[in-house]
Every structure is written in structure tokens, then in C-alpha cells.
Design an enzyme around this catalytic site. Structure first.
Site, PDB file in Angstrom:
ATOM      1  CG  HIS A  60      -5.932  -9.177   2.418  1.00 42.10           C
ATOM      2  ND1 HIS A  60      -7.247  -9.538   2.474  1.00 42.10           N
ATOM      3  CD2 HIS A  60      -5.903  -7.847   2.609  1.00 42.10           C
ATOM      4  CE1 HIS A  60      -7.982  -8.465   2.694  1.00 42.10           C
ATOM      5  NE2 HIS A  60      -7.188  -7.423   2.791  1.00 42.10           N
ATOM      6  CD  GLU A  86      -2.663  -1.051   2.621  1.00 44.38           C
ATOM      7  OE1 GLU A  86      -3.844  -0.693   2.547  1.00 44.38           O
ATOM      8  OE2 GLU A  86      -2.089  -1.335   3.688  1.00 44.38           O
ATOM      9  CG  ASP A 121      -4.851  -4.294   8.216  1.00 41.67           C
ATOM     10  OD1 ASP A 121      -6.072  -4.481   8.370  1.00 41.67           O
ATOM     11  OD2 ASP A 121      -4.394  -3.462   7.406  1.00 41.67           O
TER      12      ASP A 121
END
Lengths: 508, 332
Positions: free
Chosen positions: A259, A235, A254
Site C-alpha cells: 500500500h 488502523e 503488510d
């Protein structure tokens, strides 16, 4: 007596969802505005929502039905991938929108919700599917589920009553088990849809099609041919307005727990017997079972965590993590993580998997790189050619969805120059139409009761075991995250993970 | 989604010379196609029938289905054996600003030039992608030059809704009978999707499902020609295959009786001078259920054809509907 609609046949493909009432807890929040309502609108445009679909917003904000409808119209206008808005479609959808004001934790709102649901279902002459969507902070999951049970709005005996839970599913194994326990008191596992929006992305779904519906790659995806695999979820953004959540989560909770490990499971899983929820999820679980949790020694050697400091990202100055609003100046939360894992299965034993994710990296990019072994003999070296680059199968998930394969080719000309070239498949150029948003796919699946693309209880628990082992090792060591300048690919120590194996990170 | 279409220019019309056409096409891309992606998902041979304007369909189709289109049109003014050809390109502009482009090769053929088409198609079909022959007017099964292409063609697409009933029945029969290449598809099945979706959704309601036990009459008014459109029979075929009908007897022209589980239903087909309409009546004389075309979800011009082309296998529901349509429409 005919009970089921005989005109429906699932074999006809993706058809209209059954009549449903979708109750969104957190209806005034960002997720609802940016993702859920635009996704529902797009499904309606495609004719995939039943005309008897109702959306009930539940939140603290002082709205009425009209205020909710207006707010959602603005949301669709701003965030739908389809512009301009088809007012007829939105109008039809808005007709079924109701709003219930209430506090998630307090009992007051729930009788109003019960009354609203009863009225909608009675007008429809059919209860249809009742889908509760928890678009709220995780702390509210437990009270909401308990209130739903108290007010008999949900129970285990009705498969048409379902609940969608957004990540994070707990913040460690213990809390995940507790959350699973709370959910299991009220819902059967088949009624619970744990959403990881990555699994709704076309490329991620295509990963299985690519692997299992083509004859030429699957035989190569194993320890005999694959040198290593890299998975990057990068990101460019910083922590933004999510500091409150992020401070207690960090990138491990996170990103790694969901993911990254989900993508790893899809790359590594064996072909399922059938393409349906249980078979697919059974195979994914086997992969997670084949990953050993980190010992303290492993964590120090095979994992690197970092925290961004000031730097330049995409041409703009970026603050350091400790300077971000809402972040403790002494925070030891990691904003970058790189790990080396092995999947101890017959297919993958000995193949290193390098996973990394972070904030304030040079660009937003998510991809899986499967790097193949080099040929055993460098035939063209004597003609002056350089050492061949390994073939890389790259599955790009975002920002654009594409698959490419790099290989060596002779450059035209009299000299024997060999260059790496790429074969590229892009959704945009091959299929023209833009891919639906991940939430469109997942909402439709949840309405149809298909949980193939959602995480199961045991998947969640196993992935927490891996993350917990890492977190515990770091905690025990007392080591702080390593600093890295915003706009770089993490601490330089992260480069050592693949370098120790004679490899290097591939820049997305 | 940004659906802007950007034309890319065209080459001059000339008597057919494939070598020249190819080089002009290459030049077109070289000169005008800088910085664009030339995409091709299929080769589509579109037979344009007299009076048909295929542009809205093609413009829309290439937005979602970038293809090399071979557009073939008869021109009575040309000497019988002549073929005139030219090339053009158009691009869709993505929201990212990127241009994804398709190309169309236009052929005007004289009355007796059809036998030149197989070699033209073979020569210009893009390798490695499906080849489809589409005729939305006359039945594609009556195009002898298509037969000559044999299994070089992956799919032949006709449109039963535009044919007379005998030809439509032939199309349905072929579409369910053929197991090898080329498959035969009927785009009318996909054109009927908004009808099927609307009717199906109505019976998601439990109280409506119960009414199906007492379905006494189905009246389908589709098409503006004097005879009911085969599209109506196909829709009836879908209803019948889903509801377990068995034809029992003919009651009159386009009027038959069917046996359903628990009773009898009268099926009546008519043309629709105004709006296409489907009406279901029930034994208890309760309020009939009616669907009218103008209230259905509208689709983009190419959506049905795009679905037909993307389908790579037989849909069991479509096959059952076609078989039932054949049974219902027999000797009507």
C-alpha cells in the site's frame, strides 16, 4: 467468419464484462464473504456482469451448490453496500454458482473442478474468460498454481485464462521471486493480476486524474515547490484474528511493501505516455528504482519501528500486542513503522517522504499530505500576523474519500488575523452517488483483462528490495521494536524523523 | 445505499422577484438547512411538458446528481406575461446520516413569458458548474429562448423517443453536427442502454456470433403510438453501425432492406401495442432471438438522464448510431 462480438465497443465506456467463469479458491473464507461476492453482486446490479457469468467456489468446507449459494446470499445480505438485496439480481447470479469441495494442496478436487468448468463452458457454448482468484492463505498459492497446470486448467497460450493473486506477494524478495517463478511457469505476466485493493479505491485512481488532468497542480508537484510529502495508513484495530499471519509479516511486509509504496509511486510517477497498463506501470517502476534501499546506518537513522502496548483506542481499553491471542510473548514483530525516504529523480531529489503505518493508532485513516513550501517572505508579520502555515494538499483515501487544500485567509474584522482555511472536495457531496468498492473495480478490470491497477512482477521485486533492506538492517542490529501505547501515534521517536528536517507529522 | 429523500420545505409561490426569491432561498437554508451539505454539481433547467409529472425523475436524479434545478412549467391560467416562482429543497440521507441537499426553483410561466426565461436562467445559474437545458417532451431545439442563451448553456438534452420522426432526425443531426457549445444530447440513447446491453451480451456467445452472418430480419417494435418510435430507429442505427449495414432500398412503410457483409437483411419497425420487443431472424430459419422490455434490467428513473449529463464528450458509438439511424430512417 465473424469471431469477435461486433456489438461490443470498449470506447462506449465501462460496459458489461465478457462471459466468464470465476473460480474462487478459499470460497468459504472471509475475503470471499465480505468482499468478493458482494462486489460481484454489485457489479451484477449495475448490469456490468455478463448474464453468462458463473462463479465456482472451491474450498475444503462440506458444501454443495445449494449450500454455497445460501452462504453467498447471507454474505451479500450482510456485506453488500446496497441494501435491501435485489433478489432477482442475486437469483440470476446464484443460478451460475457451483461448488467444488477440495483441498488446495491435494490433487483430489482438481479433476472435479475440471469437470465443472468443462460443463459450464460447454453449456455456454463459449469458454469465455476463466478467472482463478486465490483468496487463500499465501502458503497455498504455489500448490494451487501447480495443480492448475497439472490438470491443464491453465496455460500460457490462452490470454482469457487469468489468475488474481492477493497480497502478500511473498514475504521477502527471495520468496516473491520464487512465487513469480511459479506463476510464470504457468501464466504469462499479462495473465497475472496481483491485487492491491488500495489501487481500486476511487481516490487513488483520482490521484492520477487530479495530477494529470488538471493544469494547475502538476506544475507545482516537484522539488521547487513541495516541502515534503507524508503518507499515513493508520488502523485503529489490533491484530485481531490475523496473529498467525501478522507475526511473520509485521507492518513492514503488510503495509510498506504494497500500500505505502504503491501510493508513493502514484504521487511521484511521471505522466505516462498512455493511460494503459504498460505505460503506467513503467512509470511506477521508475519511482521504485529511484528509491535507494536502506543501508544499516540509514535504517537506524531514517526508520522507526514500534510495537503497541496496552492503552485506550476510541474510548475502549485495548490489549498490548504481546497479550493478543496467537502472539508469542517474546515477539519482536513491529506493529508500527515510520520511515523517511527520498526519491532520487530529477523531479523529487531532496524532497523527504515520510511514510507511516501501524495498528492500534488513534483512528483508522489513510491519507497523503503534500506539504508545499512556505512563501519566501512573511509580508504580513509586521501587521501582527503569525507565521503562515504551509499549504497542504490532502488526499484522504479512507474512511471517507476526499481532497482538500488548506491555505491562508484573512479573518473578517478590523484586525489582521490570518487563519488557515480549507477548500474541500468530497465524493459524497460532489457526485452524490456512493463510490463503488475497490474490489468491484478491480474484479471488473481483471475480467476485461486490464491490468493497469494491478502490480507487475518488477514492481513487486523492487518494493521487496526496499523492505528487505530495512528488515535486514533491523535483524543485524538486534534492536527490538520500540513500545507505544495503543491509541497513540506510535513511539515518540517517530516524531523525530520529520522533526530533524524541521517538520512534523500532520494528524489525519 | 440508503436512498432516503428528506424534503426541506419550500418558500411561498409569488410573482417573480429574483431578489426576493434569492433571499427566501437563503432563509430556507438558514432556517431549515442546519447541519446539512448544500451540494451543486450542475444547474439543470427542466422544461416540464403538459401532463408530465417530473417528480419521480427529479427526486431520483438529485439523489445521485445534487444540482440546482430550475423547473419551468407553462400555466395557461396565468396572465400571458406573468411568471410565478418559489423555491424548495430536498436532501438525500447518506448511510452515515449526513444530509446532502439540492434545491429546486419552480417557475410557472404564462403563455407569452418565454422571453423572460433567458435572463432568469442567466441570473440563477450557479457559476463554475455545467448548465443543462432538458426537455423530455417537445424538442428543445424549438425553444427560441434556449437559442438566446447561446454558449452559456453547456448541453441541451432532448428525448428523441418522445418526438415525431422528423424532430428526432433533427435532434440526431444536430447532436452529431455541433462541435462547439452547447452540445446536443439525446437521452433516448441512454434509455436504450438496457436493450443494447441485453442484445450485446447475447452475442458474447460464440455460437450466436456466428449466426450474425446469416441475419435475415430485424424487427423492432417499440412505442405505443401509431407510428414506430424514433427510439426504434435509433436502436436499429446502433445495430446497423455495429454490423456494417448499408441501406439499399425501401420495401414499404417503415420497412427497408439493408446490405450487410455477406448478404441482405430486412429491417422492419412497428409500434408495440403490448410489450416492446426486438426480434432477430436468421436465414437458416433457426430459432429467432427475441428480447422483450419486461425482461430487461430495470433502471432507476433518472439513470439514463444521469448518464447523459455525466457524459462530457461525444460517444463515437452513439454518433455512429445516430448517423446510421438518419440513413435508415430517411423517407420511411
Amino acid at each position: 467468419m465473424i469471431e469477435q462480438n461486433p456489438l461490443r465497443d470498449p470506447s462506449e465506456g465501462l460496459e458489461t464484462a465478457p462471459p466468464a467463469t470465476i473460480v474462487i479458491f478459499g470460497a468459504s473464507g472471509d475475503l470471499t464473504r465480505r468482499k468478493l461476492i458482494p462486489a460481484l453482486y454489485n457489479l451484477a446490479v449495475d448490469g456490468l456482469l455478463s448474464p453468462s457469468t458463473s462463479i465456482v467456489g472451491f474450498a475444503r468446507r462440506d458444501w454443495n451448490d445449494a449450500g454455497f449459494q445460501d452462504g453467498m446470499h447471507r454474505a451479500v445480505t450482510e456485506f453488500s453496500r446496497r441494501q435491501p438485496i435485489d433478489e432477482n439480481v442475486f437469483g440470476a447470479l446464484a443460478k451460475g454458482m457451483r461448488y467444488v469441495q477440495g483441498d488446495f494442496d491435494l490433487a483430489d478436487g482438481y479433476p472435479k473442478l475440471a469437470k465443472t468448468l468443462a460443463s459450464i463452458e460447454s453449456e455456454r457454448h463459449d469458454p469465455g474468460v476463466r478467472l482463478f482468484y486465490l483468496a487463500t492463505p499465501p502458503a497455498s498459492y504455489e500448490p494451487i498454481v501447480k495443480r492448475l497446470a497439472e490438470h491443464t486448467l491453465a496455460n500460457r497460450s490462452n490470454a482469457a485464462v487469468r489468475i488474481v493473486v492477493e497480497k502478500p506477494f511473498g514475504h521477502d524478495l527471495q520468496s516473491a521471486m520464487q512465487l513469480n517463478g511459479v506463476l510464470a511457469d504457468v501464466f504469462e505476466e499479462s495473465q497475472i493480476f496481483r491485487i492491491d485493493h488500495y489501487l481500486g479505491k476511487e481516490t487513488v485512481q483520482n490521484l492520477l486524474v487530479f495530477r494529470l488532468d488538471n493544469g494547475f497542480f502538476e506544475p507545482l508537484l516537484n522539488r521547487a515547490h513541495v516541502s515534503h510529502v507524508q503518507i499515513t495508513v493508520a488502523e485503529a484495530e489490533g491484530v485481531g484474528t490475523r496473529a498467525g499471519y501478522y507475526e511473520s509479516a509485521g507492518v513492514s511486509r503488510d503495509m510498506l511493501q504494497n500500500h505505502l509504496l504503491q501510493l508513493l509511486s502514484l504521487v511521484c510517477m511521471e505522466p505516462p505516455v498512455h493511460f494503459e497498463a504498460k505505460s503506467v506501470r513503467d512509470e511506477k517502476v521508475k519511482v521504485l528504482k529511484a528509491i535507494s534501499p536502506f543501508s544499516s546506518q540509514d535504517a537506524m537513522r531514517n526508520a522507526v519501528r514500534g510495537q503497541y502496548t496496552r492503552g485506550m483506542v476510541e474510548g475502549n481499553a485495548a490489549k498490548g500486542y504481546l497479550e493478543e491471542e496467537g502472539v508469542s510473548p517474546t515477539s519482536t514483530t513491529e506493529t508500527f513503522l515510520a520511515v523517511r525516504l527520498e526519491v532520487n529523480s530529477w523531479r523529487w531529489a531532496g524532497v523527504p517522504f515520510f511514510l507511516r503505518s501501524g495498528k492500534r493508532l488513534p483512528k483508522r485513516a489513510s491519507e497523503i499530505d503534500i506539504v508545499f513550501k512556505r512563501p519566501p517572505y512573511e509580508l504580513f508579520r509586521e501587521r501582527g500576523a503569525s507565521r503562515p502555515s504551509p499549504n497542504v494538499l490532502r488526499l484522504r483515501i479512507q474512511p471517507e474519500e476526499r481532497i482538500s487544500l488548506s491555505f491562508e485567509a484573512k479573518m473578517p474584522g478590523q484586525q489582521f488575523h490570518i487563519e488557515e482555511v480549507r477548500m474541500d472536495f468530497s465524493y459524497t457531496t460532489s457526485f452524490g452517488s456512493e463510490s463503488p468498492e475497490a474490489y468491484e473495480r478491480l474484479l471488473l478490470d481483471a475480467l476485461h483483462g486490464d491490468s493497469t491497477l494491478f502490480a507487475r512482477e518488477d514492481e513487486v521485486a523492487l518494493s521487496w528490495k526496499i523492505v528487505d533492506s530495512l528488515m535486514n538492517a533491523w535483524k543485524a542490529s538486534g534492536a527490538k521494536p520500540l513500545p507505544y501505547a495503543a491509541g497513540t501515534w506510535g513511539p515518540t521517536e517517530a516524531d523525530e524523523l520529520p522533526a530533524r528536517d524541521g517538520r512534523r507529522w500532520i494528524a489525519p | 445505499m440508503d436512498r432516503t429523500l428528506v424534503p426541506l420545505g419550500h418558500t411561498p409561490p409569488r410573482p417573480l422577484d429574483l431578489q426576493q426569491l434569492r433571499s427566501e432561498l437563503t432563509a430556507l437554508w438558514r432556517d431549515e438547512g442546519k447541519g446539512v451539505s448544500r451540494a451543486c454539481h450542475a444547474t439543470l433547467v427542466l422544461m416540464v411538458s403538459p401532463g408530465e409529472d417530473p417528480d419521480p425523475l427529479l427526486d431520483d436524479l438529485v439523489l445521485t446528481h445534487p444540482s440546482r434545478v430550475l423547473r419551468v412549467e407553462h400555466d395557461a391560467k396565468l396572465p400571458p406575461r406573468d411568471v410565478v416562482a418559489w423555491a424548495s429543497g430536498c436532501c438525500m440521507k447518506r448511510s452515515s446520516g449526513m444530509l446532502v441537499c439540492s434545491e429546486t426553483l419552480h417557475f410557472l410561466t404564462g403563455e407569452e413569458a418565454e422571453d423572460r426565461l433567458p435572463s432568469i436562467v442567466r441570473s440563477l445559474a450557479v457559476s463554475g458548474v455545467p448548465l443543462a437545458v432538458i426537455s423530455r417532451g417537445p424538442s428543445p431545439l424549438h425553444l427560441s429562448w434556449v437559442d438566446e442563451l447561446g454558449d452559456d448553456v453547456d448541453v441541451i438534452v432532448g428525448r428523441s423517443g418522445g418526438l415525431d420522426l422528423i424532430e428526432a432526425q433533427e435532434l440526431w443531426r444536430e447532436s452529431v453536427k455541433r462541435t462547439g457549445l452547447p452540445r446536443v444530447e439525446d437521452v433516448t440513447w441512454d434509455e436504450l442502454r438496457p436493450w443494447r446491453t441485453a442484445i450485446q451480451s447475447t452475442f458474447d456467445r460464440a455460437d450466436n456470433v456466428a449466426r450474425l452472418q446469416a441475419l435475415s430480419q430485424v424487427k423492432i417494435e417499440i412505442g405505443q403510438r401509431p407510428e414506430p418510435s424514433p427510439a426504434g430507429w435509433l436502436l436499429a442505427g446502433w445495430l446497423g453501425s455495429r454490423l456494417g449495414w448499408k441501406r439499399t432500398r425501401k420495401l414499404g412503410a417503415n420497412r427497408i432492406q439493408v446490405e450487410r457483409p455477406g448478404g441482405l437483411t430486412i429491417l422492419e419497425l412497428q409500434s408495440a401495442p403490448a410489450s416492446d420487443t426486438v426480434t432477430l431472424r436468421f436465414e437458416d430459419e433457426s430459432e429467432p432471438l427475441t428480447w422483450v422490455s419486461k425482461e430487461l434490467r430495470t433502471e432507476t428513473p433518472s439513470a439514463p438522464l444521469s448518464r447523459t449529463l455525466h457524459r462530457h464528450d461525444f460517444s463515437p458509438v452513439a454518433v455512429a448510431a445516430r448517423n446510421m439511424a438518419l440513413e435508415l430512417a430517411e423517407d420511411t
